[in-house]
Enzyme design. Structure first.
Site, PDB file in Angstrom:
ATOM      1  N   CYS A   1       0.833  -1.194   0.000  1.00 16.75           N
ATOM      2  CA  CYS A   1       0.000   0.000   0.000  1.00 16.75           C
ATOM      3  C   CYS A   1       0.867   1.243   0.000  1.00 16.75           C
ATOM      4  O   CYS A   1       2.050   1.197   0.312  1.00 16.75           O
ATOM      5  CB  CYS A   1      -0.899   0.026   1.229  1.00 16.75           C
ATOM      6  SG  CYS A   1      -2.014  -1.375   1.317  1.00 16.75           S
TER       7      CYS A   1
ATOM      8  N   GLY B   1      -0.128   0.023  -4.948  1.00 16.65           N
ATOM      9  CA  GLY B   1      -1.438  -0.584  -4.766  1.00 16.65           C
ATOM     10  C   GLY B   1      -2.398  -0.133  -5.840  1.00 16.65           C
ATOM     11  O   GLY B   1      -2.561   1.068  -6.052  1.00 16.65           O
TER      12      GLY B   1
ATOM     13  N   ASN C   1       0.063   1.325   5.850  1.00 17.32           N
ATOM     14  CA  ASN C   1       0.861   0.450   4.997  1.00 17.32           C
ATOM     15  C   ASN C   1       1.615  -0.518   5.901  1.00 17.32           C
ATOM     16  O   ASN C   1       2.313  -0.078   6.807  1.00 17.32           O
ATOM     17  CB  ASN C   1       1.840   1.292   4.172  1.00 17.32           C
ATOM     18  CG  ASN C   1       2.833   0.466   3.367  1.00 17.32           C
ATOM     19  OD1 ASN C   1       3.895   0.960   3.034  1.00 17.32           O
ATOM     20  ND2 ASN C   1       2.513  -0.768   3.040  1.00 17.32           N
ATOM     21  N   GLY C   2       1.473  -1.826   5.641  1.00 20.08           N
ATOM     22  CA  GLY C   2       2.146  -2.843   6.455  1.00 20.08           C
ATOM     23  C   GLY C   2       1.152  -3.886   6.921  1.00 20.08           C
ATOM     24  O   GLY C   2      -0.017  -3.855   6.542  1.00 20.08           O
TER      25      GLY C   2
ATOM     26  N   TYR D   1      12.708  -4.273  -5.374  1.00 20.33           N
ATOM     27  CA  TYR D   1      11.580  -4.358  -6.304  1.00 20.33           C
ATOM     28  C   TYR D   1      10.490  -3.318  -6.090  1.00 20.33           C
ATOM     29  O   TYR D   1      10.030  -2.684  -7.034  1.00 20.33           O
ATOM     30  CB  TYR D   1      10.979  -5.773  -6.201  1.00 20.33           C
ATOM     31  CG  TYR D   1       9.696  -5.962  -6.960  1.00 20.33           C
ATOM     32  CD1 TYR D   1       9.703  -6.146  -8.338  1.00 20.33           C
ATOM     33  CD2 TYR D   1       8.466  -5.956  -6.301  1.00 20.33           C
ATOM     34  CE1 TYR D   1       8.519  -6.316  -9.042  1.00 20.33           C
ATOM     35  CE2 TYR D   1       7.281  -6.119  -7.001  1.00 20.33           C
ATOM     36  CZ  TYR D   1       7.307  -6.300  -8.365  1.00 20.33           C
ATOM     37  OH  TYR D   1       6.147  -6.460  -9.057  1.00 20.33           O
TER      38      TYR D   1
END
Ligand code: SF4
Length: 487
Positions: free
Chosen positions: A20, A46, A121-122, A262
């Site tokens: 995210c 996302g 996020n996470g 990445y």
């Protein structure tokens, strides 16, 4: 009145797994527009849903969220319905909880702390346990995301300030979180004690801007101030930036090294290390670790580009962009057909056959997950007349699951979990294969200079934060279904 736009679209994922992105704006009259621009820059984090909540400090929060890309969710009409000088925004790839509108963020509630809107996020590894405890005390959840537990924990802190409630909630929470939280007249932000996911702070004219990655700052001409440090909690209000909790010692950090490999955009800088430069160094390390006689180095675009550049420079071998990515296949309803072998691979990447014919080719990829696409690419290269195909991968073999916000497939379907490296080479039908090792990867990401610690759990199995063995994406839904069935 809160307004919520509801649009449904089916989503075809381009990447093996994303997470995210979050943004926040404080103190700008066009907060929603700037948040939208920020989300555009973070779209790679996302693609399932996007949302923004705004506040003018006087009226109830306004919220727009829908399934789809940022460009599909926000237009001039929806932005006009988002007045205010504060905003929090989110783009989602689901890692806990299904992909549906109910689980889209920001999540907004009205509770003992007033109105709150949260973007996360996470992955919170003890969310299942916390949720069971909260529901046992009467909490009513609106989503099946892990993020929502933070709001419920805060709501229990009746009579405390928003800051106190936020810190208390974070003390109960384990795992990975980079958070932005909007309250009536302030924005709060936090990174978990290990700092798994990035979060940066910038200046935006007279206001402030927070974003998962610095590539969002460039788009807005926001001035980068600094990263929010692992363990740090801050607030932004009319008096500026306040540190509510100091960072943890940098040696105890465990930043996700796969962000450099990445996930993060190459034009982002995290903890002082530019992502594209880190990838070039990965390529250089890889060339030194696994040299090979070759005529041409080609990347698997886009995330393999910089590592391939580094490899080619270090090895003194020609570089070419022989694979051409089709950028327009994000949403296709076409189905694979027997007539077109390797349809899913070929529709994404096509080969410039003239570039590789008769050549000894080194293909540099950022990772091999299941191996099916890598195998198809080797077949493509051989069909096109490459005389040798050597695979080089700019990170170590993926063997373990991620429980901190990246949606890798089940470990049983990870190629490196099934086969030793020498058998991977024969499975892919490559002439040789070489992975970067952990030491080289850490060097490429500047660990020796920054003192920064990294999470490498998906390569090593050394998890910085303990997690429940049964943790997986749909765990909260499964628990909910089980409870309903028991009634
Ligand atoms: S397990 Fe891998 S993907 Fe997950 S946080 Fe750690 S390094 Fe990143």
């Amino acid at each position: 009145m809160r307004s919520t736009v509801v649009r449904y679209q089916s989503v075809v994922r381009i990447y093996p797994g994303e997470e995210c992105g979050v943004v926040a704006v404080y103190g700008h009259p066009n907060a929603a527009t700037l948040a939208t621009y920020g989300l555009y820059a973070l779209q790679h984090r996302g693609e399932e849903s996007a949302g923004i909540a705004t506040s003018d400090g006087k009226h109830p929060f306004r919220i727009q969220k829908a399934m789809g890309l940022v460009s599909q969710v926000f237009d001039s009409t929806s932005l006009a319905a988002l007045p205010g000088q504060m905003a929090v925004g989110h783009v989602r790839y689901s890692t806990t909880g299904s992909s549906n509108l109910t689980n889209a963020q920001p999540i907004a509630v009205v509770c003992s702390q007033g109105e709150l809107a949260l973007a996360h996020n996470g992955d919170i590894v003890n969310a299942s346990h916390l949720r069971a405890r909260l529901e046992g005390r009467g909490s009513i959840f609106q989503t099946t995301t892990d993020s929502e537990v933070i709001l419920h924990l805060m709501a229990q802190q009746v009579g405390k300030s928003v800051e106190q409630a936020f810190l208390w909630a974070l003390d109960q929470t384990e795992g990975a979180y980079s958070l932005v939280l909007m309250a009536k007249d302030k924005i709060l932000a936090a990174r978990d004690p290990h700092g798994f996911r990035p979060l940066s702070l910038g200046r935006l004219e007279d206001g402030y801007f927070l974003a998962s990655e610095t590539c969002a700052f460039d788009l807005l001409h926001a001035q980068f101030l600094r990263d929010i440090e692992p363990g740090e909690v801050i607030s932004l209000d009319a008096d500026g930036v306040h540190r509510l909790r100091p960072p943890n010692p940098i040696e105890t950090s465990a930043f996700c090294i796969f962000e450099y490999v990445y996930f993060a955009r190459p034009d982002s800088t995290i903890h002082g290390i530019n992502v594209s430069q880190a990838r070039i160094q990965m390529g250089r390390e890889l060339a030194r670790l696994h040299p090979v006689e070759a005529d041409l180095v080609i990347p698997v675009p886009d995330s393999g580009n910089y590592a391939a550049l580094g490899f080619a420079e270090e090895a003194g071998v020609a570089f070419d962009l022989a694979f051409v990515r089709n950028h327009y296949i994000g949403r296709t309803f076409l189905q694979p057909t027997q007539l077109i072998r390797d349809f899913n691979v070929r529709i994404k990447l096509n080969l410039v056959q003239e570039s590789v014919r008769g050549k000894r080719v080194v293909v540099v990829d950022d990772s091999i997950v299941r191996g099916t696409t890598a195998r198809a690419r080797v077949a493509n290269l051989r069909e096109a007349g490459a005389s040798e195909v050597h695979i080089r991968v700019s990170c170590p073999p993926h063997r373990f699951a991620c429980h901190y916000g990246i949606d890798f497939p089940d470990p049983n379907s990870l190629l490196a979990n099934q086969l030793p490296v020498e058998r991977i080479q024969s499975y892919l039908n490559a002439d040789s294969i070489g992975y970067l090792d952990i030491a080289g990867l850490l060097r490429a990401c500047g660990s020796q200079h920054s003192g920064m610690g990294f999470c490498t759990a998906c390569f090593t199995g050394n998890y910085p934060v303990a997690f429940h063995r049964g943790l997986y994406k749909e765990i909260l839904e499964k628990n909910q279904t089980a409870r309903l069935a028991a009634k």
